[in-house]
Scaffold this active site. Structure first.
Site, PDB file in Angstrom:
ATOM      1  N   LYS A 113       0.851  -1.191   0.000  1.00  0.00           N
ATOM      2  CA  LYS A 113       0.000   0.000   0.000  1.00  0.00           C
ATOM      3  C   LYS A 113       0.892   1.247   0.000  1.00  0.00           C
ATOM      4  O   LYS A 113       1.800   1.367   0.834  1.00  0.00           O
ATOM      5  CB  LYS A 113      -0.835  -0.014   1.286  1.00  0.00           C
ATOM      6  CG  LYS A 113      -2.304   0.253   1.093  1.00  0.00           C
ATOM      7  CD  LYS A 113      -3.014   0.061   2.422  1.00  0.00           C
ATOM      8  CE  LYS A 113      -4.441   0.504   2.356  1.00  0.00           C
ATOM      9  NZ  LYS A 113      -5.087   0.440   3.677  1.00  0.00           N
ATOM     10  N   LEU A 114       0.594   2.150  -0.918  1.00  0.00           N
ATOM     11  CA  LEU A 114       1.358   3.397  -1.032  1.00  0.00           C
ATOM     12  C   LEU A 114       0.378   4.563  -1.037  1.00  0.00           C
ATOM     13  O   LEU A 114      -0.701   4.455  -1.636  1.00  0.00           O
ATOM     14  CB  LEU A 114       2.125   3.424  -2.359  1.00  0.00           C
ATOM     15  CG  LEU A 114       3.131   2.305  -2.633  1.00  0.00           C
ATOM     16  CD1 LEU A 114       3.551   2.343  -4.098  1.00  0.00           C
ATOM     17  CD2 LEU A 114       4.349   2.463  -1.729  1.00  0.00           C
TER      18      LEU A 114
END
Ligand code: G3P
Length: 223
Positions: free
Chosen positions: A83-84
């Site tokens: 997740k970014l």
């Protein structure tokens, strides 16, 4: 529509998995912090319970450290999705990691252009946070609808993951709009099969069946 659970709590994940409808898990640093346990260990535990995508978020905010952290998270298990955040460096890291076949969930999405850019950078998932938009007087689900239309216009394969869900109506709207995935807290997952008319109707069916059994000769009454 795939259903993920939005938690890092193992009990909740196990209970949701036992329902037989759980497709994945989303975590974030706040949810992991709430557990007060080592994040890597917890992510390993979660990946053993759920074989679908498990999102694990980086805490670095610059391109290179994000990529290194993403590579390390991806080593935890083959179902980890990195997740970014939807910021410029997150977009760059999304492109770098996606090019290396690492699946990316672009998170903290609050407007459709972030979703368009995430798709162009090869994201596997885009996470519009609908509840947080509603919290400040906006219409979170409208963003999901706009992203759906943009993705359909150009055939982007990035999946829309409706996130920050607060109540079952968010799930209904997500399904109606064609969101590919919705991630909900355990509390909301527990609510989805509840309806007072179901409970009243079931009680009546059972009472009528019992009455019939009691009236029949040679059939012992139900306990
Ligand atoms: O998956 C996103 C989610 O964790 C954010 O939810 O309730 O903190 O807005 P919330």
């Amino acid at each position: 529509m795939d259903i993920y659970i939005d938690t890092a709590n193992l009990d909740e994940i196990q209970q949701a998995a036992a329902l037989g409808i759980l497709d994945g898990v989303t975590t974030n640093p706040s949810l992991l912090a709430r557990e007060g346990t080592d994040s890597q260990t917890r992510l390993e535990e979660i990946c053993r319970v759920v074989r679908g995508p498990v999102s694990a978020e980086v805490v670095a905010t610059e391109h290179e450290p994000m990529v290194s952290e993403g590579l390390a998270l991806a080593q935890i298990a083959d179902n980890i999705v990195v997740k970014l955040p939807c910021i410029e460096t997150g977009l760059q890291a999304c492109k770098t990691l996606s090019d290396q076949k690492i699946r990316i969930n672009m998170t903290l999405c609050f407007q459709p252009l972030q979703a368009l850019m995430a798709a162009k950078a090869g994201a596997f998932l885009i996470s519009p946070f609908v509840g947080r938009v509603d919290d400040v007087g906006g219409d979170g689900m409208e963003i999901v609808q706009q992203i759906r239309q943009i993705y359909d216009n150009y055939g982007y394969k990035t999946k829309i993951l409706t996130a920050s869900i607060r109540h079952p109506q968010h799930l209904v709207q997500a399904a109606l709009m064609g969101s590919d995935v919705a991630t909900a807290p355990f509390k909301v997952i527990q609510q989805v099969m509840k309806h007072p008319l179901t409970d009243v109707g079931l009680q009546k069916f059972l009472a009528d069946y019992k009455k019939l059994q009691e009236s029949l000769p040679h059939h012992p009454a139900l306990a």
